[in-house]
Scaffold this motif. Sequence first.
Motif, PDB file in Angstrom:
ATOM      1  N   SER A  45      64.440  -7.175  10.729  1.00 19.83           N
ATOM      2  CA  SER A  45      63.685  -6.398   9.753  1.00 19.83           C
ATOM      3  C   SER A  45      62.182  -6.665   9.842  1.00 19.83           C
ATOM      4  N   GLU A  46      61.798  -7.874  10.014  1.00 19.75           N
ATOM      5  CA  GLU A  46      60.381  -8.240  10.145  1.00 19.75           C
ATOM      6  C   GLU A  46      60.263  -9.318  11.214  1.00 19.75           C
ATOM      7  N   ARG A  47      59.114  -9.352  11.843  1.00 13.36           N
ATOM      8  CA  ARG A  47      58.874 -10.373  12.858  1.00 13.36           C
ATOM      9  C   ARG A  47      57.519 -11.006  12.645  1.00 13.36           C
ATOM     10  N   LEU A  48      57.406 -12.236  13.112  1.00 20.66           N
ATOM     11  CA  LEU A  48      56.146 -12.952  13.117  1.00 20.66           C
ATOM     12  C   LEU A  48      56.056 -13.597  14.499  1.00 20.66           C
ATOM     13  N   TRP A  49      55.019 -13.272  15.225  1.00 19.91           N
ATOM     14  CA  TRP A  49      54.813 -13.825  16.560  1.00 19.91           C
ATOM     15  C   TRP A  49      53.827 -14.971  16.447  1.00 19.91           C
ATOM     16  N   LEU A  50      54.159 -16.096  17.051  1.00 21.05           N
ATOM     17  CA  LEU A  50      53.279 -17.253  17.055  1.00 21.05           C
ATOM     18  C   LEU A  50      53.117 -17.720  18.489  1.00 21.05           C
ATOM     19  N   ARG A  51      51.862 -17.754  18.954  1.00 21.57           N
ATOM     20  CA  ARG A  51      51.553 -18.199  20.308  1.00 21.57           C
ATOM     21  C   ARG A  51      50.604 -19.395  20.257  1.00 21.57           C
ATOM     22  N   GLY A  52      50.784 -20.279  21.203  1.00 22.56           N
ATOM     23  CA  GLY A  52      49.886 -21.404  21.349  1.00 22.56           C
ATOM     24  C   GLY A  52      49.551 -21.576  22.817  1.00 22.56           C
ATOM     25  N   ASN A  53      48.320 -21.985  23.093  1.00 25.06           N
ATOM     26  CA  ASN A  53      47.908 -22.120  24.486  1.00 25.06           C
ATOM     27  C   ASN A  53      46.794 -23.156  24.605  1.00 25.06           C
ATOM     28  N   TRP A  54      46.839 -23.904  25.678  1.00 30.99           N
ATOM     29  CA  TRP A  54      45.796 -24.879  25.967  1.00 30.99           C
ATOM     30  C   TRP A  54      44.619 -24.198  26.663  1.00 30.99           C
ATOM     31  N   HIS A  55      43.401 -24.646  26.330  1.00 28.12           N
ATOM     32  CA  HIS A  55      42.173 -24.143  26.955  1.00 28.12           C
ATOM     33  C   HIS A  55      41.170 -25.292  27.083  1.00 28.12           C
ATOM     34  N   GLY A  90      47.169 -10.669  11.217  1.00 24.76           N
ATOM     35  CA  GLY A  90      47.291 -11.931  11.936  1.00 24.76           C
ATOM     36  C   GLY A  90      46.273 -12.971  11.552  1.00 24.76           C
ATOM     37  N   ALA A  91      46.309 -14.070  12.296  1.00 29.54           N
ATOM     38  CA  ALA A  91      45.376 -15.179  12.090  1.00 29.54           C
ATOM     39  C   ALA A  91      45.199 -15.907  13.417  1.00 29.54           C
ATOM     40  N   GLU A  92      44.059 -16.557  13.556  1.00 28.01           N
ATOM     41  CA  GLU A  92      43.727 -17.329  14.765  1.00 28.01           C
ATOM     42  C   GLU A  92      43.159 -18.674  14.327  1.00 28.01           C
ATOM     43  N   SER A 118      47.705 -18.358  17.687  1.00 28.48           N
ATOM     44  CA  SER A 118      47.582 -16.958  17.312  1.00 28.48           C
ATOM     45  C   SER A 118      48.863 -16.539  16.601  1.00 28.48           C
ATOM     46  N   LEU A 119      48.720 -15.939  15.433  1.00 28.43           N
ATOM     47  CA  LEU A 119      49.845 -15.508  14.623  1.00 28.43           C
ATOM     48  C   LEU A 119      49.699 -14.008  14.384  1.00 28.43           C
ATOM     49  N   ASP A 120      50.743 -13.250  14.639  1.00 28.70           N
ATOM     50  CA  ASP A 120      50.702 -11.799  14.445  1.00 28.70           C
ATOM     51  C   ASP A 120      51.908 -11.339  13.648  1.00 28.70           C
ATOM     52  N   VAL A 121      51.680 -10.381  12.753  1.00 28.46           N
ATOM     53  CA  VAL A 121      52.743  -9.737  11.983  1.00 28.46           C
ATOM     54  C   VAL A 121      52.608  -8.232  12.163  1.00 28.46           C
ATOM     55  N   PRO A 122      53.632  -7.454  11.780  1.00 31.01           N
ATOM     56  CA  PRO A 122      53.491  -5.994  11.892  1.00 31.01           C
ATOM     57  C   PRO A 122      52.246  -5.505  11.149  1.00 31.01           C
ATOM     58  N   TYR A 123      51.539  -4.553  11.751  1.00 30.38           N
ATOM     59  CA  TYR A 123      50.258  -4.078  11.219  1.00 30.38           C
ATOM     60  C   TYR A 123      50.374  -3.562   9.786  1.00 30.38           C
ATOM     61  N   SER A 124      51.486  -2.941   9.447  1.00 30.74           N
ATOM     62  CA  SER A 124      51.634  -2.326   8.127  1.00 30.74           C
ATOM     63  C   SER A 124      52.249  -3.257   7.092  1.00 30.74           C
ATOM     64  N   VAL A 137      47.842 -15.082   2.432  1.00 32.05           N
ATOM     65  CA  VAL A 137      49.150 -15.449   2.964  1.00 32.05           C
ATOM     66  C   VAL A 137      49.046 -15.946   4.402  1.00 32.05           C
ATOM     67  N   LEU A 138      48.379 -15.174   5.268  1.00 27.96           N
ATOM     68  CA  LEU A 138      48.297 -15.548   6.680  1.00 27.96           C
ATOM     69  C   LEU A 138      47.406 -16.769   6.895  1.00 27.96           C
ATOM     70  N   GLY A 139      46.355 -16.904   6.098  1.00 30.02           N
ATOM     71  CA  GLY A 139      45.489 -18.077   6.204  1.00 30.02           C
ATOM     72  C   GLY A 139      46.227 -19.358   5.846  1.00 30.02           C
ATOM     73  N   LYS A 140      46.972 -19.317   4.753  1.00 31.97           N
ATOM     74  CA  LYS A 140      47.728 -20.489   4.321  1.00 31.97           C
ATOM     75  C   LYS A 140      48.801 -20.851   5.352  1.00 31.97           C
ATOM     76  N   LEU A 141      49.460 -19.833   5.880  1.00 32.32           N
ATOM     77  CA  LEU A 141      50.496 -20.051   6.884  1.00 32.32           C
ATOM     78  C   LEU A 141      49.906 -20.648   8.165  1.00 32.32           C
ATOM     79  N   MET A 142      48.790 -20.081   8.638  1.00 32.42           N
ATOM     80  CA  MET A 142      48.164 -20.586   9.866  1.00 32.42           C
ATOM     81  C   MET A 142      47.650 -22.008   9.684  1.00 32.42           C
ATOM     82  N   LEU A 143      47.090 -22.316   8.548  1.00 35.14           N
ATOM     83  CA  LEU A 143      46.600 -23.669   8.309  1.00 35.14           C
ATOM     84  C   LEU A 143      47.755 -24.673   8.375  1.00 35.14           C
ATOM     85  N   ALA A 144      48.907 -24.319   7.806  1.00 34.93           N
ATOM     86  CA  ALA A 144      50.077 -25.199   7.852  1.00 34.93           C
ATOM     87  C   ALA A 144      50.581 -25.370   9.295  1.00 34.93           C
TER      88      ALA A 144
END
Length: 162
Positions: A45-55, A90-92, A118-124, A137-144
């Motif tokens: 029903s809903e998705r949340l994509w979370l990516r992490g990468n070294w730089h 989303g959030a970064e 990087s965190l992404d949710v459906p645009y709508s 919501v996304l800020g609190k989630l990304m900080l955690a």
Amino acid sequence: MPKRLYAPVFGPGEELHSDPPSDWKVKDFGTNLCIYYVGSPGEVSERLWLRGNWHFRESSAVNPRVNVKKQGGKPQRYSDRYSVYTYKSGAESVVECRAKHEPKLVGNEKVPDRFTLSLDVPYSLFDGREKGTAHKVLGKLMLAVAEGVADELPCAEPVRNG
């Protein structure tokens, strides 16, 4: 991830699953991807994509504000801690890693010292909700998420800005 943080994205009574399982190997210097969802994999029903990468610190990819703009979003600063920026879907953020010895080497290779998230949710997802809901919501989630990742990084000490 505490349910209170993801409930605004998925709903309070939903069971959260992840694909692949969310036990990232952040100690490995590669890209990590995890998709969180509710429902069965075929009936999501809903998705949340979370990516992490070294730089490396010299990379333009370590600037969350710029990354939000690359996603087509309007960046809003949520927290100086881990440089968390949000946008409508989303959030970064970035976790800086202080190595025990500069520059940190594995063999003859310099090791990346920034882990971007990087965190992404459906645009709508937040359409029709009170203005500022996505940011909160996304800020609190990304900080955690950044806090949890910082505790797992192979650093002498993660830099906890703010």
